[in-house]
Design a protein around this motif. Sequence first.
Motif, mmCIF file in Angstrom:
data_model
loop_
_atom_site.group_PDB
_atom_site.id
_atom_site.type_symbol
_atom_site.label_atom_id
_atom_site.label_comp_id
_atom_site.label_asym_id
_atom_site.label_seq_id
_atom_site.Cartn_x
_atom_site.Cartn_y
_atom_site.Cartn_z
ATOM 1 N N VAL A 124 0.853 -1.184 0.000
ATOM 2 C CA VAL A 124 0.000 0.000 0.000
ATOM 3 C C VAL A 124 0.889 1.233 0.000
ATOM 4 C CG1 VAL A 124 -1.638 1.310 1.394
ATOM 5 C CG2 VAL A 124 -1.831 -1.186 1.250
ATOM 6 N N GLN A 125 0.569 2.178 -0.892
ATOM 7 C CA GLN A 125 1.341 3.416 -0.917
ATOM 8 C C GLN A 125 0.603 4.477 -0.102
ATOM 9 O OE1 GLN A 125 1.587 5.893 -4.516
ATOM 10 N NE2 GLN A 125 3.789 5.947 -4.247
ATOM 11 N N ARG B 201 -6.896 21.736 -2.340
ATOM 12 C CA ARG B 201 -8.221 21.621 -1.717
ATOM 13 C C ARG B 201 -8.628 22.895 -0.983
ATOM 14 N NH1 ARG B 201 -10.520 16.544 -1.708
ATOM 15 N NH2 ARG B 201 -12.361 17.760 -1.164
ATOM 16 N N GLY C 110 -11.143 6.273 2.718
ATOM 17 C CA GLY C 110 -10.259 7.308 2.176
ATOM 18 C C GLY C 110 -10.847 8.682 2.448
ATOM 19 N N GLY D 188 -9.826 11.423 3.831
ATOM 20 C CA GLY D 188 -9.073 12.669 3.678
ATOM 21 C C GLY D 188 -9.272 13.602 4.857
ATOM 22 N N LEU E 228 -12.219 6.478 7.459
ATOM 23 C CA LEU E 228 -10.960 5.724 7.460
ATOM 24 C C LEU E 228 -9.989 6.305 6.441
ATOM 25 C CD1 LEU E 228 -10.718 1.928 7.452
ATOM 26 C CD2 LEU E 228 -10.001 3.065 5.373
ATOM 27 N N VAL F 108 -5.503 6.018 5.335
ATOM 28 C CA VAL F 108 -4.178 5.473 5.646
ATOM 29 C C VAL F 108 -3.208 6.572 6.087
ATOM 30 C CG1 VAL F 108 -3.199 5.653 3.303
ATOM 31 C CG2 VAL F 108 -2.501 3.762 4.786
ATOM 32 N N SER F 109 -3.545 7.814 5.772
ATOM 33 C CA SER F 109 -2.578 8.909 5.968
ATOM 34 C C SER F 109 -2.736 9.589 7.321
ATOM 35 C CB SER F 109 -2.765 9.949 4.845
ATOM 36 O OG SER F 109 -2.203 11.179 5.231
ATOM 37 N N ALA G 14 -5.322 1.110 6.150
ATOM 38 C CA ALA G 14 -5.435 1.004 4.691
ATOM 39 C C ALA G 14 -6.780 0.385 4.343
ATOM 40 C CB ALA G 14 -4.312 0.134 4.151
HETATM 41 C C1 LIG Z 1 -8.026 12.329 -3.359
HETATM 42 S S1 LIG Z 1 -8.030 12.115 -1.626
HETATM 43 C C2 LIG Z 1 -9.771 12.204 -1.300
HETATM 44 C C3 LIG Z 1 -10.084 12.521 0.131
HETATM 45 C C4 LIG Z 1 -11.583 12.592 0.437
HETATM 46 N N1 LIG Z 1 -12.253 11.354 0.148
HETATM 47 C C5 LIG Z 1 -12.219 13.713 -0.331
HETATM 48 O O1 LIG Z 1 -12.853 13.448 -1.353
HETATM 49 O O2 LIG Z 1 -12.050 14.866 0.078
HETATM 50 C C6 LIG Z 1 -7.695 10.386 -1.432
HETATM 51 C C7 LIG Z 1 -7.606 9.936 0.019
HETATM 52 O O3 LIG Z 1 -7.512 8.516 0.027
HETATM 53 C C8 LIG Z 1 -6.527 8.139 0.954
HETATM 54 N N2 LIG Z 1 -5.981 6.841 0.531
HETATM 55 C C9 LIG Z 1 -5.285 6.572 -0.594
HETATM 56 N N3 LIG Z 1 -4.966 5.276 -0.643
HETATM 57 C C10 LIG Z 1 -5.498 4.715 0.465
HETATM 58 C C11 LIG Z 1 -5.528 3.383 0.977
HETATM 59 N N4 LIG Z 1 -4.949 2.386 0.316
HETATM 60 N N5 LIG Z 1 -6.160 3.165 2.159
HETATM 61 C C12 LIG Z 1 -6.762 4.189 2.832
HETATM 62 N N6 LIG Z 1 -6.756 5.461 2.390
HETATM 63 C C13 LIG Z 1 -6.149 5.722 1.217
HETATM 64 C C14 LIG Z 1 -5.496 9.242 0.914
HETATM 65 O O4 LIG Z 1 -4.669 9.241 2.064
HETATM 66 C C15 LIG Z 1 -6.378 10.463 0.758
HETATM 67 O O5 LIG Z 1 -6.741 10.986 1.992
#
Ligand SMILES: C[S@@+](CC[C@H](N)C(=O)[O-])C[C@H]1O[C@@H](n2cnc3c(N)ncnc32)[C@H](O)[C@@H]1O
Length: 250
Positions: free
Chosen positions: A9-10, A26, A57, A59, A78, A80-81, A103
Amino acid sequence: MSSTFDLPVQNIYDNPAFFAGYKNLRQNDTGINGALEVPALCRLLPDLHGRRVLDLGCGFGDFARYARQAGAVSMTALDVSEKMLSEARRLTSDPAITYVQCAIEDYAPQPRSFDLVVSSMALHYVADYRTVALRMFDAIQPGGRFVFSVEHPVCTANPIGWVANERGEALYWPLDHYRQEGCRSTKWFIDGVVKYHRTVATYVNTLLSIGFQMEHLDEPMPSDEILALRPELQVHTRRPPILLLAASRI
Ligand SMILES: C[S@@+](CC[C@H](N)C(=O)[O-])C[C@H]1O[C@@H](n2cnc3c(N)ncnc32)[C@H](O)[C@@H]1O
């Protein structure tokens, strides 16, 4: 271009340069989230009153706070960051919102523990979409819904961006390697941002094969009203930037 489902997972949003660039995008609402993606996704939501909601995810937690204001009884958000979650927590004072650092790939919620699962622009970072969709099917109460947006497969197939003329004007978006699903290393704020390309058919048919009923497929693009306010978004009428799906567990 590599193609594997076994990459770790990145967590690119914790990269300081990436995080600074994304936060700036944002905060200044210079992207397509506020103008296109959020309104289109919200149109596909059920009435949120009394719902138990999961956001994959999350954010900065914008959707979690929105869902609570719209009546959700509980919200699990939820990501990962650590950096994204720390900002989300800073912006939130609501005991009914639980932020979880995890993740998406590692999260296996209890069966039927949610009425609605939402994911905004995060699942294109996940290699194994089918396993996540299967887990969400189990986690959703019958009658509940799975609504998510991803970067459109037209964009993830060959993510090199617009080909421009010498004046920097977009000429065309080259679509290539569409059938070759898998990992793409892209440049967004920094080099080496890993995303996963899947065809539209895979996004839809995976849900159907699991037992979801498709409710809606959308490819939101700027309306004339939006373009009057934000003419720089015109370019997003030339190819779809977002794929949006809503499916129900019957
Ligand atoms: C483009 S942002 C969107 C954030 C939020 N959903 C929004 O629309 O404002 C993508 C989010 O997905 C999270 N993310 C990416 N890969 C992930 C993973 N494998 N597991 C959990 N979160 C992940 C990132 O850390 C980031 O916060």
